[in-house]
Design a protein around this motif. Sequence first.
Motif, PDB file in Angstrom:
ATOM      1  N   ASP A  38       0.084 -16.175   7.174  1.00 33.40           N
ATOM      2  CA  ASP A  38       0.246 -14.904   6.468  1.00 33.40           C
ATOM      3  C   ASP A  38       1.744 -14.652   6.347  1.00 33.40           C
ATOM      4  O   ASP A  38       2.393 -14.210   7.310  1.00 33.40           O
ATOM      5  N   LEU A  39       2.300 -14.979   5.201  1.00 31.14           N
ATOM      6  CA  LEU A  39       3.744 -14.866   5.019  1.00 31.14           C
ATOM      7  C   LEU A  39       4.254 -13.460   5.301  1.00 31.14           C
ATOM      8  O   LEU A  39       5.405 -13.276   5.722  1.00 31.14           O
ATOM      9  N   ASN A  40       3.418 -12.464   5.066  1.00 29.35           N
ATOM     10  CA  ASN A  40       3.832 -11.082   5.285  1.00 29.35           C
ATOM     11  C   ASN A  40       4.027 -10.749   6.762  1.00 29.35           C
ATOM     12  O   ASN A  40       4.642  -9.740   7.099  1.00 29.35           O
ATOM     13  N   ARG A  41       3.497 -11.580   7.647  1.00 28.67           N
ATOM     14  CA  ARG A  41       3.670 -11.346   9.089  1.00 28.67           C
ATOM     15  C   ARG A  41       4.970 -11.946   9.619  1.00 28.67           C
ATOM     16  O   ARG A  41       5.422 -11.582  10.707  1.00 28.67           O
ATOM     17  N   LEU A  42       5.569 -12.837   8.875  1.00 30.11           N
ATOM     18  CA  LEU A  42       6.828 -13.443   9.300  1.00 30.11           C
ATOM     19  C   LEU A  42       7.975 -12.444   9.234  1.00 30.11           C
ATOM     20  O   LEU A  42       7.969 -11.517   8.405  1.00 30.11           O
ATOM     21  N   GLY A  43       8.966 -12.655  10.099  1.00 34.01           N
ATOM     22  CA  GLY A  43      10.202 -11.919   9.908  1.00 34.01           C
ATOM     23  C   GLY A  43      10.835 -12.356   8.601  1.00 34.01           C
ATOM     24  O   GLY A  43      11.420 -11.566   7.865  1.00 34.01           O
ATOM     25  N   GLY A  44      10.687 -13.637   8.298  1.00 36.92           N
ATOM     26  CA  GLY A  44      11.196 -14.198   7.054  1.00 36.92           C
ATOM     27  C   GLY A  44      11.086 -15.702   7.077  1.00 36.92           C
ATOM     28  O   GLY A  44      10.581 -16.292   8.026  1.00 36.92           O
ATOM     29  N   HIS A  91       6.558 -16.366  -7.658  1.00 34.08           N
ATOM     30  CA  HIS A  91       5.377 -16.331  -6.804  1.00 34.08           C
ATOM     31  C   HIS A  91       5.642 -15.615  -5.479  1.00 34.08           C
ATOM     32  O   HIS A  91       4.708 -15.328  -4.728  1.00 34.08           O
ATOM     33  N   LEU A  92       6.914 -15.340  -5.194  1.00 35.29           N
ATOM     34  CA  LEU A  92       7.265 -14.683  -3.947  1.00 35.29           C
ATOM     35  C   LEU A  92       7.449 -13.179  -4.106  1.00 35.29           C
ATOM     36  O   LEU A  92       7.776 -12.477  -3.143  1.00 35.29           O
ATOM     37  N   GLN A  93       7.242 -12.673  -5.322  1.00 34.87           N
ATOM     38  CA  GLN A  93       7.450 -11.247  -5.569  1.00 34.87           C
ATOM     39  C   GLN A  93       6.490 -10.376  -4.758  1.00 34.87           C
ATOM     40  O   GLN A  93       6.814  -9.239  -4.407  1.00 34.87           O
ATOM     41  N   MET A  94       5.292 -10.909  -4.452  1.00 36.93           N
ATOM     42  CA  MET A  94       4.283 -10.127  -3.737  1.00 36.93           C
ATOM     43  C   MET A  94       4.381 -10.300  -2.220  1.00 36.93           C
ATOM     44  O   MET A  94       3.614  -9.711  -1.475  1.00 36.93           O
ATOM     45  N   VAL A  95       5.337 -11.115  -1.770  1.00 33.41           N
ATOM     46  CA  VAL A  95       5.507 -11.363  -0.331  1.00 33.41           C
ATOM     47  C   VAL A  95       6.517 -10.370   0.224  1.00 33.41           C
ATOM     48  O   VAL A  95       7.591 -10.181  -0.340  1.00 33.41           O
ATOM     49  N   CYS A  97       7.891 -10.370   3.439  1.00 39.24           N
ATOM     50  CA  CYS A  97       8.855 -10.818   4.437  1.00 39.24           C
ATOM     51  C   CYS A  97      10.190 -11.146   3.780  1.00 39.24           C
ATOM     52  O   CYS A  97      10.302 -11.262   2.560  1.00 39.24           O
ATOM     53  N   ARG A  98      11.201 -11.296   4.600  1.00 40.14           N
ATOM     54  CA  ARG A  98      12.538 -11.613   4.091  1.00 40.14           C
ATOM     55  C   ARG A  98      12.589 -13.044   3.553  1.00 40.14           C
ATOM     56  O   ARG A  98      12.091 -13.975   4.188  1.00 40.14           O
ATOM     57  N   VAL A  99      13.223 -13.201   2.408  1.00 37.91           N
ATOM     58  CA  VAL A  99      13.413 -14.524   1.808  1.00 37.91           C
ATOM     59  C   VAL A  99      14.895 -14.874   1.895  1.00 37.91           C
ATOM     60  O   VAL A  99      15.750 -14.172   1.349  1.00 37.91           O
ATOM     61  N   MET A 281       2.882 -17.958  13.530  1.00 34.20           N
ATOM     62  CA  MET A 281       1.971 -16.856  13.838  1.00 34.20           C
ATOM     63  C   MET A 281       1.721 -16.764  15.349  1.00 34.20           C
ATOM     64  O   MET A 281       1.677 -15.684  15.935  1.00 34.20           O
ATOM     65  N   LYS A 282       1.561 -17.933  15.981  1.00 41.80           N
ATOM     66  CA  LYS A 282       1.314 -17.979  17.424  1.00 41.80           C
ATOM     67  C   LYS A 282       2.530 -17.475  18.203  1.00 41.80           C
ATOM     68  O   LYS A 282       2.382 -16.811  19.238  1.00 41.80           O
ATOM     69  N   ILE A 283       3.723 -17.782  17.702  1.00 45.81           N
ATOM     70  CA  ILE A 283       4.934 -17.325  18.389  1.00 45.81           C
ATOM     71  C   ILE A 283       5.076 -15.811  18.274  1.00 45.81           C
ATOM     72  O   ILE A 283       5.437 -15.127  19.247  1.00 45.81           O
ATOM     73  N   ILE A 284       4.795 -15.254  17.109  1.00 38.72           N
ATOM     74  CA  ILE A 284       4.861 -13.796  16.946  1.00 38.72           C
ATOM     75  C   ILE A 284       3.890 -13.104  17.891  1.00 38.72           C
ATOM     76  O   ILE A 284       4.243 -12.151  18.595  1.00 38.72           O
ATOM     77  N   ASP A 285       2.650 -13.582  17.914  1.00 40.60           N
ATOM     78  CA  ASP A 285       1.658 -13.007  18.830  1.00 40.60           C
ATOM     79  C   ASP A 285       2.090 -13.186  20.281  1.00 40.60           C
ATOM     80  O   ASP A 285       1.948 -12.283  21.117  1.00 40.60           O
TER      81      ASP A 285
END
Length: 315
Positions: A38-44, A91-95, A97-99, A281-285
């Motif tokens: 889930d790209l939206n869960r990343l810091g970037g 394609h990244l306009q809807m994401v 997280c930071r790019v 994702m596992k690292i964030i959790d």
Amino acid sequence: MGSAVDLSVNLGAFSLANPVLAASGTFGYGLEFAPFVDLNRLGGFCAKGLSLKPRLGNPAPRVVETASGMLNSIGLENVGFERFRDEKLPHLQMVSCRVVCNFFGDTVHEYEEMARALSTLERVDALEMNISCPNVEEGGVQFSSDPKTVEKVVAATRRATGKFLIVKLSPNVTDITVTARAAEAAGADALSLVNTCVGMVLDAETGKPYLGNANGTGGLSGPAIKPIALNMVYQTAQVVGIPIFGIGGIRTAEDAVEYMMAGASAVQVGTANYFDPRVTMKIIDGLKEWCVAHGVARIESICGRAWKERNDQGI
């Protein structure tokens, strides 16, 4: 306490929802990992390194597994600025997280041109300069090898962009704190530590290098370089006043914690993406779980704890 944990980090003009980013060269242009993450869960994430014109990269073989890591000689293959702008970025306009756009050049002028071009892209939140590249104007010596050259190329790039500017440094130097201070003096907003270490794998049957590029060497990454990279973050954090992204062998939340305690404000996960596409994702959790277990309300509070406590004790 789980819901009360604050994983956000503030890097001056560049804030992140959490300190976990995917490293350049290991995450494509972000889109390739969308089925797994889930790209939206990343810091970037840091997009694959870009040049003004497309590059085909080095001849195969370009990757080989090593003990506790991998060696690559991709040769900076990429689609070039125009195709990134026209085919990837929409394609990244809807994401959310930071790019971060990683980029490079063969001359100081090319770095300036790339920074200027990338600065026109509103969706790009920050730029990351890869200066572990040959300077063709100086006989092919890497930009990152000499502090004066580092200062020259970073200063020129700084003048060309108003974007948040991260400089990614090579570990293949005598003292990384010298090049780090040169980058800071030239206007870098943050540092990425570290890029890959130079290495080689030989074919035991033929005695020839396994990688297919001209000199047979490649960039070593993965758990094998973590102690080296961690030490460089630890040393550098004590002599610069700008944020650091820690990179090198991060596979777990505990790895990320170590880097932050050494002085990194955030981390970038690279090689681990290959063997576990969901590792970020596992690292964030895992960071949230670690904070709960250790009574840490805000992840930023652990930044630099390792050396700050030693300094307080006069060690």
